[in-house]
Design a protein around this motif. Sequence first.
Motif, mmCIF file in Angstrom:
data_model
loop_
_atom_site.group_PDB
_atom_site.id
_atom_site.type_symbol
_atom_site.label_atom_id
_atom_site.label_comp_id
_atom_site.label_asym_id
_atom_site.label_seq_id
_atom_site.Cartn_x
_atom_site.Cartn_y
_atom_site.Cartn_z
ATOM 1 N N LYS A 77 0.443 6.377 -0.423
ATOM 2 C CA LYS A 77 -0.786 5.583 -0.351
ATOM 3 C C LYS A 77 -0.499 4.318 0.420
ATOM 4 C CE LYS A 77 -4.830 4.041 -2.828
ATOM 5 N NZ LYS A 77 -5.702 4.260 -3.991
ATOM 6 N N ILE A 78 -1.540 3.785 1.057
ATOM 7 C CA ILE A 78 -1.454 2.512 1.765
ATOM 8 C C ILE A 78 -2.398 1.531 1.097
ATOM 9 C CG2 ILE A 78 -2.101 1.295 3.888
ATOM 10 C CD1 ILE A 78 0.514 2.597 4.305
ATOM 11 N N GLY A 79 -1.900 0.337 0.807
ATOM 12 C CA GLY A 79 -2.739 -0.766 0.380
ATOM 13 C C GLY A 79 -2.822 -1.765 1.517
ATOM 14 N N PHE A 80 -4.017 -1.945 2.080
ATOM 15 C CA PHE A 80 -4.183 -2.790 3.270
ATOM 16 C C PHE A 80 -5.168 -3.910 2.986
ATOM 17 C CE2 PHE A 80 -7.086 -3.739 6.826
ATOM 18 C CZ PHE A 80 -6.201 -4.415 7.662
ATOM 19 N N THR A 81 -4.839 -5.103 3.465
ATOM 20 C CA THR A 81 -5.776 -6.221 3.494
ATOM 21 C C THR A 81 -5.720 -6.842 4.879
ATOM 22 O OG1 THR A 81 -5.388 -6.691 1.150
ATOM 23 C CG2 THR A 81 -6.475 -8.388 2.437
ATOM 24 N N GLY A 82 -6.879 -6.971 5.501
ATOM 25 C CA GLY A 82 -6.943 -7.543 6.842
ATOM 26 C C GLY A 82 -8.335 -7.405 7.409
ATOM 27 N N SER A 83 -8.447 -7.466 8.708
ATOM 28 C CA SER A 83 -9.753 -7.422 9.358
ATOM 29 C C SER A 83 -10.350 -6.032 9.288
ATOM 30 C CB SER A 83 -9.622 -7.847 10.823
ATOM 31 O OG SER A 83 -8.939 -6.847 11.567
ATOM 32 N N THR A 84 -11.661 -5.973 9.415
ATOM 33 C CA THR A 84 -12.353 -4.685 9.418
ATOM 34 C C THR A 84 -11.917 -3.845 10.611
ATOM 35 O OG1 THR A 84 -14.252 -5.644 8.263
ATOM 36 C CG2 THR A 84 -14.626 -3.590 9.448
ATOM 37 N N ALA A 85 -11.715 -4.474 11.751
ATOM 38 C CA ALA A 85 -11.300 -3.736 12.950
ATOM 39 C C ALA A 85 -9.941 -3.081 12.743
ATOM 40 C CB ALA A 85 -11.257 -4.675 14.154
ATOM 41 N N THR A 86 -8.988 -3.829 12.172
ATOM 42 C CA THR A 86 -7.674 -3.242 11.894
ATOM 43 C C THR A 86 -7.776 -2.183 10.815
ATOM 44 O OG1 THR A 86 -6.599 -5.318 12.525
ATOM 45 C CG2 THR A 86 -5.303 -3.762 11.234
ATOM 46 N N GLY A 87 -8.644 -2.411 9.833
ATOM 47 C CA GLY A 87 -8.842 -1.424 8.782
ATOM 48 C C GLY A 87 -9.279 -0.082 9.323
ATOM 49 N N ARG A 88 -10.158 -0.092 10.316
ATOM 50 C CA ARG A 88 -10.607 1.172 10.926
ATOM 51 C C ARG A 88 -9.432 1.902 11.579
ATOM 52 N NH1 ARG A 88 -15.116 -2.178 12.812
ATOM 53 N NH2 ARG A 88 -16.970 -1.703 11.557
ATOM 54 N N LYS A 89 -8.549 1.144 12.242
ATOM 55 C CA LYS A 89 -7.388 1.770 12.882
ATOM 56 C C LYS A 89 -6.462 2.389 11.849
ATOM 57 C CE LYS A 89 -7.420 -1.446 16.822
ATOM 58 N NZ LYS A 89 -6.667 -2.521 17.523
ATOM 59 N N ILE A 90 -6.261 1.695 10.757
ATOM 60 C CA ILE A 90 -5.389 2.213 9.702
ATOM 61 C C ILE A 90 -5.987 3.466 9.086
ATOM 62 C CG2 ILE A 90 -4.607 1.697 7.333
ATOM 63 C CD1 ILE A 90 -3.922 -1.102 8.350
ATOM 64 N N VAL B 182 -6.108 5.352 1.194
ATOM 65 C CA VAL B 182 -6.008 3.955 1.599
ATOM 66 C C VAL B 182 -6.869 3.080 0.693
ATOM 67 C CG1 VAL B 182 -6.348 2.288 3.469
ATOM 68 C CG2 VAL B 182 -5.646 4.633 4.003
ATOM 69 N N LEU B 183 -6.295 1.995 0.233
ATOM 70 C CA LEU B 183 -7.055 0.899 -0.349
ATOM 71 C C LEU B 183 -7.306 -0.078 0.789
ATOM 72 C CD1 LEU B 183 -6.201 -1.121 -3.568
ATOM 73 C CD2 LEU B 183 -6.808 -2.260 -1.445
ATOM 74 N N CYS B 184 -8.552 -0.404 1.038
ATOM 75 C CA CYS B 184 -8.887 -1.153 2.251
ATOM 76 C C CYS B 184 -9.745 -2.372 1.897
ATOM 77 C CB CYS B 184 -9.651 -0.217 3.201
ATOM 78 S SG CYS B 184 -9.530 -0.631 4.938
ATOM 79 N N GLU B 185 -9.134 -3.548 1.870
ATOM 80 C CA GLU B 185 -9.890 -4.783 1.682
ATOM 81 C C GLU B 185 -10.005 -5.483 3.026
ATOM 82 O OE1 GLU B 185 -9.667 -9.180 -0.326
ATOM 83 O OE2 GLU B 185 -8.382 -7.624 -1.179
ATOM 84 N N CYS B 186 -11.223 -5.521 3.531
ATOM 85 C CA CYS B 186 -11.437 -6.004 4.907
ATOM 86 C C CYS B 186 -12.183 -7.332 4.929
ATOM 87 C CB CYS B 186 -12.179 -4.932 5.699
ATOM 88 S SG CYS B 186 -11.275 -3.371 5.818
ATOM 89 N N GLY B 187 -12.852 -7.599 6.025
ATOM 90 C CA GLY B 187 -13.453 -8.903 6.257
ATOM 91 C C GLY B 187 -14.692 -9.164 5.434
ATOM 92 N N GLY C 275 -14.913 -2.951 3.035
ATOM 93 C CA GLY C 275 -13.871 -2.054 2.570
ATOM 94 C C GLY C 275 -14.179 -1.385 1.256
ATOM 95 N N PHE C 276 -13.148 -0.832 0.632
ATOM 96 C CA PHE C 276 -13.285 -0.087 -0.609
ATOM 97 C C PHE C 276 -11.954 -0.080 -1.337
ATOM 98 C CE2 PHE C 276 -12.784 2.633 3.090
ATOM 99 C CZ PHE C 276 -11.569 3.238 2.832
ATOM 100 N N GLY C 277 -12.010 0.277 -2.620
ATOM 101 C CA GLY C 277 -10.828 0.185 -3.462
ATOM 102 C C GLY C 277 -10.767 -1.180 -4.116
ATOM 103 N N ARG C 278 -9.950 -1.293 -5.150
ATOM 104 C CA ARG C 278 -9.875 -2.540 -5.913
ATOM 105 C C ARG C 278 -8.429 -2.903 -6.234
ATOM 106 N NH1 ARG C 278 -14.147 -2.561 -4.142
ATOM 107 N NH2 ARG C 278 -16.183 -2.912 -5.126
ATOM 108 N N VAL C 279 -8.164 -4.208 -6.227
ATOM 109 C CA VAL C 279 -6.925 -4.740 -6.776
ATOM 110 C C VAL C 279 -7.290 -5.532 -8.029
ATOM 111 C CG1 VAL C 279 -5.713 -4.838 -4.572
ATOM 112 C CG2 VAL C 279 -7.070 -6.803 -5.302
ATOM 113 N N HIS C 280 -6.279 -5.828 -8.834
ATOM 114 C CA HIS C 280 -6.415 -6.628 -10.056
ATOM 115 C C HIS C 280 -7.092 -5.831 -11.177
ATOM 116 C CE1 HIS C 280 -6.523 -10.470 -7.302
ATOM 117 N NE2 HIS C 280 -5.386 -9.800 -7.213
ATOM 118 N N GLY C 281 -6.778 -6.230 -12.389
ATOM 119 C CA GLY C 281 -7.396 -5.644 -13.555
ATOM 120 C C GLY C 281 -7.071 -4.169 -13.734
#
Length: 492
Positions: A197-210, A221-226, A425-431
């Motif tokens: 699995k990949i946990g990613f935080t960054g821009s929406t544009a980079t998220g699409r590439k990932i 993928v966990l994807c937290e974007c802009g 994005g989608f997915g959650r961190v914390h809790g």
Amino acid sequence: MTQVHARPDVAFDSPSDVIRDVQSARWAQKRWQDMGFAKRRKVLDAWRSDLARNADSIARTMSDEMGKPHSDAMFEIVMSLEHLAWAAANAEKVLGRRKVATSALTKNLRATVEYLPYGVVGVIGPWNYPVFTPMGSIAFALAAGNTVVFKPSEWTPRTGQAIIASFQRASGEFDVAHCVTGGGDVGEALCRSGVDKIGFTGSTATGRKILATCAENLTPVLCECGGKDALVVDADADVAAAADAAVWGAMSNAGQTCLAVERVYVHADVADEFERLVTAEAGRLRAAADGSTQIGAMTMPRQVDIVRSHVEDALASGGRALVGGLDSIDGQVVSPIVLTDVPEDSPAVVEETFGPTMTIRRVADMDEAVRLVEASEYGLGLTVFSRRNGRAIADRITSGNVAINGFVLHAAVPTLPLGGTKQSGFGRVHGPDGLREFAYSRSCTETLVQLPLPLTSFRRGPKVDQLISTVIEQVHGRAGKVRALLDGNGKP
């Protein structure tokens, strides 16, 4: 080794180094999982202690690499420790095996569910919160029984190395958590390395590439974007508190926050007072690169270019600067800029600025505010100030997180999930959601007594089918009749 211009003083890893570390983490994962929740908690608690003892040093590294004031860096580490403590203490309760209820037709079974680690988790972190943000994935993945390969931003590699060095020092585990440094090629290699699995935080544009890269192997993928987060101020709000939150939310960390307040919609009845207070508060703030002010320098030169272009367009389109303007930009140091009368289709309103700016728009009522907030393609965070109607206003707006009568406080509560919707994005961190993000659910049934009715067998004949139909009618058909009577229809 390859070199990236962002940090020329750091030798970066190559894609082959990534494969090596992923293989090492793979080798260690089963042992780490088999330690169990209790032993892993002891390791994670030792790590937390080491991070706390070395917080000042890590904070200084963070300030040196990305420019935030030392006090803000320390606060970021404190927040990280809170979430690490919660993950270690609650992983077993959230993820451990537990019984679940069965149904009328499956009373002869014992049913359980548990959450098992994926295996090796790759974490790709951002530069704006280089400790707090990736720790939401690293700590929770480790607590769930995964091993981790962490790639920090190429702008903050030494901060990333310090996090993992702390874990290795405190735990004596040198294969459970790894740090690989580098640019986009290293991130791409991590996505293709066979991690689970990949946990990613960054821009929406980079998220699409990932996402596109990970889709090749169906790597989740966990994807937290802009974001383009809004703050809404109703007529009955505590205007002073709203103004204070708006300025902090927009300007702290030089505006380089995915949950930053970038847009404000304020009721016309209190707009004059709100603008006066914001102008006074933001007007007294200054940015500097030497740590002498509450706002540091911006990290990336190209992000300063985006700030400049948004402000230029806003002013050229009829917007006015209540605080600052283009002359607030001095190299990578940007002092607060507050704009009003900016058209809603301006990049300053539509696109993520990621700098110490905000736009303010007066609205006739909360219906107009809701409509304008909802027009955004992003849905990360939301802030609402209203003494009576905060929850009602928030319930009409799409966002992954909301703070009522305060800014971003949900990120400080360890039991609450954090993440976005729409283009955020989608997915959650914390809790609990953050722990389950790094584990897959496994269901199990145990047959306690063999039923005289063979349900899952070719020995099931017409008599059994008829009996099942009768049971279904009694259990489910009558429920429909009762509901129909309750609805006043008289018959189903």
